[in-house]
Design a protein around this motif. Structure first.
Motif, PDB file in Angstrom:
ATOM      1  N   GLN A 181     -10.842  13.472  46.172  1.00  0.00           N
ATOM      2  CA  GLN A 181      -9.833  14.339  46.420  1.00  0.00           C
ATOM      3  C   GLN A 181     -10.000  15.840  45.854  1.00  0.00           C
ATOM      4  OE1 GLN A 181      -6.368  12.267  44.139  1.00  0.00           O
ATOM      5  NE2 GLN A 181      -6.902  13.289  42.643  1.00  0.00           N
ATOM      6  N   PRO A 182      -9.611  16.741  46.672  1.00  0.00           N
ATOM      7  CA  PRO A 182      -9.810  18.075  46.267  1.00  0.00           C
ATOM      8  C   PRO A 182      -9.336  18.419  44.727  1.00  0.00           C
ATOM      9  CG  PRO A 182      -8.591  18.004  48.282  1.00  0.00           C
ATOM     10  CD  PRO A 182      -8.545  16.522  47.742  1.00  0.00           C
ATOM     11  N   GLU A 183     -10.157  18.955  43.866  1.00  0.00           N
ATOM     12  CA  GLU A 183      -9.916  19.431  42.450  1.00  0.00           C
ATOM     13  C   GLU A 183      -8.515  20.678  42.591  1.00  0.00           C
ATOM     14  OE1 GLU A 183     -13.509  20.593  40.873  1.00  0.00           O
ATOM     15  OE2 GLU A 183     -14.173  18.507  40.263  1.00  0.00           O
ATOM     16  N   ALA A 184      -8.690  21.107  43.456  1.00  0.00           N
ATOM     17  CA  ALA A 184      -7.630  22.344  43.778  1.00  0.00           C
ATOM     18  C   ALA A 184      -6.271  21.681  44.029  1.00  0.00           C
ATOM     19  CB  ALA A 184      -7.826  23.100  44.782  1.00  0.00           C
ATOM     20  N   GLY A 185      -6.202  20.352  44.062  1.00  0.00           N
ATOM     21  CA  GLY A 185      -4.806  19.963  44.396  1.00  0.00           C
ATOM     22  C   GLY A 185      -4.755  19.216  45.830  1.00  0.00           C
ATOM     23  N   VAL A 186      -4.057  18.114  45.878  1.00  0.00           N
ATOM     24  CA  VAL A 186      -3.772  17.475  46.967  1.00  0.00           C
ATOM     25  C   VAL A 186      -2.415  17.880  47.915  1.00  0.00           C
ATOM     26  CG1 VAL A 186      -3.490  15.151  48.176  1.00  0.00           C
ATOM     27  CG2 VAL A 186      -4.897  15.397  46.232  1.00  0.00           C
ATOM     28  N   SER A 187      -2.832  18.131  49.298  1.00  0.00           N
ATOM     29  CA  SER A 187      -1.733  18.881  50.222  1.00  0.00           C
ATOM     30  C   SER A 187      -0.760  17.503  50.700  1.00  0.00           C
ATOM     31  CB  SER A 187      -2.409  19.455  51.568  1.00  0.00           C
ATOM     32  OG  SER A 187      -3.377  20.477  50.916  1.00  0.00           O
ATOM     33  N   ASP A 188       0.345  17.803  50.911  1.00  0.00           N
ATOM     34  CA  ASP A 188       1.206  16.943  51.650  1.00  0.00           C
ATOM     35  C   ASP A 188       0.552  16.567  52.868  1.00  0.00           C
ATOM     36  OD1 ASP A 188       2.991  17.327  49.401  1.00  0.00           O
ATOM     37  OD2 ASP A 188       4.400  18.711  50.490  1.00  0.00           O
ATOM     38  N   GLY A 189       0.747  14.892  52.886  1.00  0.00           N
ATOM     39  CA  GLY A 189       0.017  14.346  54.183  1.00  0.00           C
ATOM     40  C   GLY A 189      -0.244  12.926  53.852  1.00  0.00           C
ATOM     41  N   PRO A 190      -0.907  12.419  54.727  1.00  0.00           N
ATOM     42  CA  PRO A 190      -1.226  11.007  54.670  1.00  0.00           C
ATOM     43  C   PRO A 190      -2.423  10.766  53.763  1.00  0.00           C
ATOM     44  CG  PRO A 190      -2.054  11.692  56.894  1.00  0.00           C
ATOM     45  CD  PRO A 190      -1.065  12.984  56.094  1.00  0.00           C
ATOM     46  N   LEU A 191      -2.663   9.437  53.436  1.00  0.00           N
ATOM     47  CA  LEU A 191      -4.037   9.168  52.714  1.00  0.00           C
ATOM     48  C   LEU A 191      -4.858   8.745  53.923  1.00  0.00           C
ATOM     49  CD1 LEU A 191      -5.306   8.207  50.168  1.00  0.00           C
ATOM     50  CD2 LEU A 191      -4.340   6.069  50.336  1.00  0.00           C
ATOM     51  N   ILE A 192      -6.225   9.315  53.544  1.00  0.00           N
ATOM     52  CA  ILE A 192      -7.340   8.710  54.466  1.00  0.00           C
ATOM     53  C   ILE A 192      -7.916   7.653  53.891  1.00  0.00           C
ATOM     54  CG2 ILE A 192      -9.206   9.485  55.632  1.00  0.00           C
ATOM     55  CD1 ILE A 192      -8.488  12.278  55.036  1.00  0.00           C
TER      56      ILE A 192
END
Length: 290
Positions: free
Chosen positions: A59-70
């Motif tokens: 997962q991005p260290e900058a934060g996870v966007s709203d949306g589904p899990l891949i």
């Protein structure tokens, strides 16, 4: 001829063994080649287990966007590959989507023939499906496994994934499509005889046209939207074309993209190939926004 793809073909040819390889040697070689493409920075990685299935979380260290899990399924003919060989690709998809990705270290054949890989995928899917929306993606055999999983979930009336991104998918383990012969001289990656052998390892006696291991022969009606990325000089391109046509005929929303002069799983070589980066961006946009 595309200079980038010529450079890639030369690199692949230089790395090809002089003679036959054992399965252990193939697996080790795939792990070694992956080290030439280090995982991108800016992504947090963790190897762990979910519902008893080994996975790599990215997962991005900058934060996870709203949306589904891949949920991502790696390629390797069901007999090789791992979350380590596809760590780079997992990280790139996580960065480009801004989403959390779970790469699945499903069990490999011949030690664990069909339906072991599909069972692992299903156990993991069922463990996660109630908590968050899911999208599925995979390359080569992993693309076939993602589609097999969606068909299994549909047959059980379970909650469907929102979308599927299939990258040069292997969806017909009979290995009889005419494109094997048509593309052979251009394809430096797939050998029909070896791939058929991989299929026999995975099938373990199951019918090659059973839609469980070969989802091309399944009932595709009612599936979520599909992105199918294919390559002109990929021996599996005929299967991808057939899958797109069959899915469209079943009423599925299909985005089919065939990249000229590209070879099997060219997306994994995005560091060398401009079309590989474009394909990654397309897959990320589809997984994130449909």
């Amino acid at each position: 001829m595309n200079a980038e793809i010529e450079q890639l073909k030369a690199m692949i040819a230089a790395g090809m063994p002089d003679g036959p390889q054992t399965l252990d040697e193939r697996r080790a070689g795939m792990e070694e080649m992956a080290r030439a493409f280090p995982a991108p920075a800016g992504v947090a990685y963790q190897e762990t287990e979910i519902a008893g299935v080994s996975v790599l979380e990215a997962q991005p260290e900058a934060g996870v966007s709203d949306g589904p899990l891949i949920l991502y399924f790696h390629g390797g003919g069901y007999v090789s590959g791992s979350v380590r060989t596809h760590r780079n690709f997992a990280g790139e998809l996580a960065l480009r989507t801004g989403l959390k990705l779970v790469s699945v270290d499903y069990r490999l054949a011949p030690e664990h023939p069909y339906p072991a890989a599909l069972d692992d995928a299903r156990v993991l899917y069922d463990a996660l499906a109630g908590d968050t929306p899911l999208v599925l993606a995979g390359d080569s055999a992993g693309g076939g496994l993602a589609l097999s999983l969606a068909l299994a979930v549909k047959a059980a009336d379970g909650p469907q994934p929102q979308r599927l991104a299939l990258l040069c998918p292997w969806v017909d383990l009979s290995c009889t499509n005419v494109s094997f012969a048509e593309v052979a001289e251009h394809d430096p990656i797939i050998d029909q005889e070896r791939l058929a052998g991989d299929g026999r390892h995975y099938l373990g006696g199951a019918d090659a046209r059973d839609p469980g291991p070969s989802p091309l022969f399944g009932d595709l009606a009612g599936l979520p939207p599909l992105l199918i990325q294919a390559a002109e000089h990929d021996s599996l391109v005929g299967e991808a074309r057939e899958l797109a046509e069959k899915a469209e005929g079943a009423g599925v929303a299909v985005t089919y993209r065939e990249y000229p002069e590209m070879v099997h799983v060219f997306q994994l070589f995005h560091a060398m190939l401009t079309p590989g980066r474009a394909a990654l961006d397309e897959a990320a946009e589809f997984l994130k926004n449909g």
